[in-house]
Design an enzyme around this catalytic site. Sequence first.
Site, PDB file in Angstrom:
ATOM      1  N   CYS A  43     -80.729 -43.402  45.715  1.00 44.55           N
ATOM      2  CA  CYS A  43     -82.139 -43.570  45.374  1.00 44.55           C
ATOM      3  C   CYS A  43     -82.953 -42.388  45.875  1.00 44.55           C
ATOM      4  O   CYS A  43     -82.485 -41.581  46.677  1.00 44.55           O
ATOM      5  CB  CYS A  43     -82.665 -44.872  45.965  1.00 44.55           C
ATOM      6  SG  CYS A  43     -81.816 -46.328  45.320  1.00 44.55           S
ATOM      7  N   ASP A  65     -73.726 -49.051  54.804  1.00 44.20           N
ATOM      8  CA  ASP A  65     -73.107 -47.926  54.110  1.00 44.20           C
ATOM      9  C   ASP A  65     -73.763 -46.604  54.476  1.00 44.20           C
ATOM     10  O   ASP A  65     -73.117 -45.555  54.412  1.00 44.20           O
ATOM     11  CB  ASP A  65     -73.212 -48.160  52.600  1.00 44.20           C
ATOM     12  CG  ASP A  65     -72.186 -47.370  51.813  1.00 44.20           C
ATOM     13  OD1 ASP A  65     -71.039 -47.272  52.276  1.00 44.20           O
ATOM     14  OD2 ASP A  65     -72.533 -46.864  50.733  1.00 44.20           O
ATOM     15  N   HIS A 108     -72.971 -53.256  47.484  1.00 45.28           N
ATOM     16  CA  HIS A 108     -74.138 -53.208  48.369  1.00 45.28           C
ATOM     17  C   HIS A 108     -74.945 -54.504  48.439  1.00 45.28           C
ATOM     18  O   HIS A 108     -76.026 -54.525  49.031  1.00 45.28           O
ATOM     19  CB  HIS A 108     -75.080 -52.072  47.953  1.00 45.28           C
ATOM     20  CG  HIS A 108     -74.495 -50.718  48.131  1.00 45.28           C
ATOM     21  ND1 HIS A 108     -74.517 -49.755  47.139  1.00 45.28           N
ATOM     22  CD2 HIS A 108     -73.845 -50.157  49.178  1.00 45.28           C
ATOM     23  CE1 HIS A 108     -73.909 -48.660  47.571  1.00 45.28           C
ATOM     24  NE2 HIS A 108     -73.496 -48.882  48.807  1.00 45.28           N
ATOM     25  N   TYR A 123     -71.539 -51.706  38.291  1.00 45.84           N
ATOM     26  CA  TYR A 123     -72.015 -51.718  39.681  1.00 45.84           C
ATOM     27  C   TYR A 123     -71.816 -53.094  40.299  1.00 45.84           C
ATOM     28  O   TYR A 123     -72.409 -54.079  39.857  1.00 45.84           O
ATOM     29  CB  TYR A 123     -73.490 -51.320  39.703  1.00 45.84           C
ATOM     30  CG  TYR A 123     -74.107 -51.192  41.076  1.00 45.84           C
ATOM     31  CD1 TYR A 123     -73.441 -50.526  42.101  1.00 45.84           C
ATOM     32  CD2 TYR A 123     -75.369 -51.705  41.337  1.00 45.84           C
ATOM     33  CE1 TYR A 123     -74.016 -50.395  43.361  1.00 45.84           C
ATOM     34  CE2 TYR A 123     -75.961 -51.564  42.591  1.00 45.84           C
ATOM     35  CZ  TYR A 123     -75.271 -50.914  43.599  1.00 45.84           C
ATOM     36  OH  TYR A 123     -75.837 -50.785  44.850  1.00 45.84           O
TER      37      TYR A 123
END
Length: 688
Positions: free
Chosen positions: A29, A265, A173, A170
């Site tokens: 991001c 992460d 996370h 995806y």
Amino acid sequence: MTSPYDILFEPVKIGPVTARNRFYQVPHCNGMGYRDPTALAHMRGVKAEGGWAVVCTEQVELHHSSEITPFIELRLWDDRDIPALARMAEKIHEHGALAGIELAYNGMNGPNLYSREVPMGPAHLPVATFTYDPVQARAMDKTDIANLRGWHLAAVKRAKRAGFDLIYVYAAHALGFLHHFLSKRYNQRGDEYGGSIENRVRLLREITEETKAAVGDTCAVPIRISVDELLGEGGLEVAEVEDMIGLLADLPDLWDVTLAGWENDSRTSRFAEEGAQEPFISGIKRLTSKPVVGVGRYTSVDRMAALVRKGVLDMIGAARPSIADPFLPTKIREGRLEDIRECIGCNICVSGDFTQSPLRCTQNPTMAEEWRKGWHPERIRPKETDKPVLIIGAGPAGLEAAQALGKRGYEVALAEAGRELGGRVARECRLPGLAAWGRVRDYRLMQLHKLPHVQIYLESRLTAADVTEFGFPRVVLATGARWRNDFVGHQHTTAIPVAESAQIFTPDDIMNGAYPTARRVLVWDDDHYYMGGVMAEALAKQGHQVIYATPASEASTWTRNTMEQHFIQKRLLEAGVEIIVSRGIARVAADHAVLVCVFTGRETIIEVGAVLPVTARLPNDALLHELRALDLARHGIEQLSAMGDALAPATIAHATYAGRRFAEELDAPLLPDGVLPFKREITALFEA
């Protein structure tokens, strides 16, 4: 001539496409998204120019029924979003890299504050957002699942039309619906999509198969998956996820393996060493014949090469290291390891996403300014005059300005009052957990040693008379700032009463080695970033009984934006620090301090022998005011200014940016009134 790093520059086949080397910028991001698509496209393009073989987007919302306002990501809701994404793919392709897109349906992570649609997930549960939004997701039925598969497939086809070479599925996370279906803590279903591992993997398999069928033999389809949620039996664990990967094995064209959540992460260097993910990802390659990419904030080239040789990874994934140095692969290939701007792991980049602002980097001040201001991480225009520059102060702002001006070809004198270069960075990197921050100094010193036009003077505390005697036409002060000891900050804008006999210390005292003699010490944190917590930790390590108090509702509250607040609070508690929240400070006596509840005004006496306020700072600007009082023209000084903390104290990232800005704008034409110093995109208006 061979190099031990040649293995990093071998091509890697990813399904129907081939990456030119093993350097892979994983999705990350950036705080720009749909608002600043051209700036974002240029940022990704510079990564490709710097040698990254694969350059990916951030998560891209694929349907309006799941969006994560206030976070600003890319969108692919309908065909009108294709041009912005195509521009990014084109910029990446211009430099020979593959373009990857991470399609995301956030599901239970999307509160839908903009679309106002009801969120959906595998179960009836509150949305799992960072801000505890008072919104619940409804459990998806079979029709919902079928619709979602159709929406995902439509987005896949749009992504292909936009020119992407890798189209992600995806499932990582805890930020997307596929992760929620994989994890028992979210997936409490009793149908064919819940219960057993095979059932929880079913939707991931279906969507991957549909994606591969849609893209044919032109695009690769990676799966991004989290191998552990670090929650023990309550969440996904390595053994269970390895079983899931084993069931799918060679179905995707690449496995991108991570930890969940994002805060695990992408831990800061204060709480995780380089390669912290390796114990969790080291067994993935034995489960599949397809390439595996993983991250670990890798900056050691030897370690990167070893990971490939040992068969742990096929490609070296990076988000933060690619931000700190977009040209990292090129510098390794050319043998210029000393020129790498190593990531310091401060997560100031992450804060851009959390504050909905273009990402910033402490090491790389050109980040997100590639299009907005035309800055480039490796190039800067040559000098325009022969007028030399005197920089006073060799902290992060002064060092950055000196090396950037030196690369432009200017004659620069860098005067430092002390015996050591680096300013605040040199002192802060000695504090607990902040050793990696010394890289801010180290990179710039390495560059300065290569620049014959830059002269460095240590132990040169200049007076106004000294400055005028130098005869430099341009003078800029980067003299830093000092921590206040009068408790002025966010909570108190005027000084509070302090007894003359009270022992008051500041972070500067601690960094200079002057610790309190008293056993009980109160740290009062009205700064709310990292320094208050670090001071409490440093004092505890010296054997002090530490009470940490703050007007906020938690310790170091701004570090929620760097995803480390909970790690900080845990460390303080484990160190025996007593934490008191929601307290102002009314007055300080010799043997106690009086705290006051920020809600009720009720006072509490805390018996302590010393108090350390972490509040505001004051610029070291006495020399600036002395010089401004002179007739500068008579002394040949054409330009006098201050930058960084000497102008207004802020983060180290602000300081390096200030140094770069000074260097970029020196001798540039003055902008007319009303003209912005950067480019921005304007929303097109539909007909009313």
